[in-house]
Design an enzyme around this catalytic site. Structure first.
Site, PDB file in Angstrom:
ATOM      1  CG  ASN A  34      -1.714   1.289   1.319  1.00 58.29           C
ATOM      2  OD1 ASN A  34      -2.574   1.531   0.475  1.00 58.29           O
ATOM      3  ND2 ASN A  34      -1.439   2.127   2.299  1.00 58.29           N
ATOM      4  CD  GLU A  35      -0.354   6.125   0.315  1.00 59.92           C
ATOM      5  OE1 GLU A  35       0.499   6.511   1.148  1.00 59.92           O
ATOM      6  OE2 GLU A  35      -1.418   6.750   0.102  1.00 59.92           O
TER       7      GLU A  35
END
Length: 324
Positions: A34-35
């Protein structure tokens, strides 16, 4: 531990029971990162993807695109690098995040119109208009932010063949112990309320339809060179036999607009109209006034597929019309 096909170890079964969910979760998607960004993320993604696909070939993988291009100096370069990788590695879904100014959201209503339909699907996994600036403690859940997000969401709905999911973020914040503003739902030790943004999300979720329809706007005054004043999307609910039209008016003027439901032969009942309205773009729901911006409902008789309707200034309108 087997978690996708219902075959589970006894230990995992005890864990699920303790969680209050004794049956298999039937998980169909999993996000890898995530990111995250950079070459090391790709190296690790490949190992995770190979292991998951070997065991669960039907599992849909969600890949990340780093963080927001406007936050970090090399953000766009990182996103471009990752997209080049995803076109080769072919995850089922790619997750994109947008924490931008309210103006960005209306200027990018058409953001996904020209995306490649042959590549991965999209998950707009985090987005929220920032009234002051990204990560600012002074950000507010103003009606301007919520309304301009609604305009952007008409573009997401119009591109539903590509954008499989979307999610406002963050979801919850305690009045005295928050880490990020804005947030969708605010609470203290005794009460909770939904922000104006929450009310927008709720209307889009309740009136989503089952099949996408084409919605076009013409002869509408322009707000500026990049964005219009009226934004719309339309769907058909095949189960209920209703056309659902969402219209966002971001201007400071009421607009009387002609609508033409092409292909509809008959209106079979009164239309339901649900609206979110505020005279001020700076208005917001608060602990003191939690219902300042909430849906207002009414019915209206519509005699034919072609009709006029006035859309108030600073408003989101959902029209549910029974048709044949």
């Amino acid at each position: 531990i087997e978690f996708a096909n219902g075959s589970v170890s006894s230990e995992w079964g005890r864990i699920r029971a303790a969680m209050g969910h004794p049956k298999p979760f039937n998980m169909k998607m999993i996000g890898i990162g995530n990111e995250q960004w950079g070459s090391q993320y790709i190296e690790r993604y490949k190992r995770f993807a190979a292991a998951i696909k070997e065991k669960y070939p039907e599992m849909q993988l969600i890949a990340a695109t780093g963080s927001d291009a406007t936050i970090f100096p090399n953000g766009q370069a990182e996103i471009d690098f990752l997209w080049d990788q995803w076109r080769k590695l072919e995850p089922e879904i790619v997750d994109e995040h947008f924490y931008r100014t309210p103006e960005w959201f209306i200027e990018n209503v058409n953001y996904y119109d020209q995306y490649d339909r042959n590549g991965p699907k999209l998950f707009v996994g985090e987005y929220a208009a920032q009234s002051v600036g990204v990560g600012s403690p002074d950000n507010r859940n103003t009606w301007k932010c919520a309304l301009f997000e609604a305009a952007f969401m008409t573009g997401l709905e119009r591109n539903a063949d590509l954008v499989t999911m979307s999610c406002y973020a963050p979801l919850f914040a305690h009045k005295d112990a928050w880490q990020w503003r804005p947030d969708l739902i605010w609470f203290d030790n005794l009460t909770a309320f939904g922000s104006a943004n929450y009310q927008v999300q709720k209307l889009f979720s309740l009136y989503k339809g089952t099949r996408q329809l084409t919605a076009t706007t013409a002869n509408i005054p322009q707000l500026n060179q990049k964005a219009g004043t009226l934004f719309a999307s339309a769907t058909l609910d095949e189960n209920e036999g209703t056309v659902l039209i969402k219209v966002v008016n971001v201007s400071d003027k009421n607009l009387s607009v002609g609508l033409d439901l092409k292909g509809v032969t008959k209106i079979t009942g009164d239309a339901r109209i649900v609206q979110l309205i505020s005279d001020s773009l700076e208005a917001e729901n608060t602990f003191e006034e939690p219902d300042k911006i909430v849906p207002i409902e009414r019915t209206q008789s519509i005699a034919a597929p072609e009709f006029n309707l006035e859309f108030p200034h600073y408003s989101l309108t959902v029209i549910q019309i029974p048709v044949k």
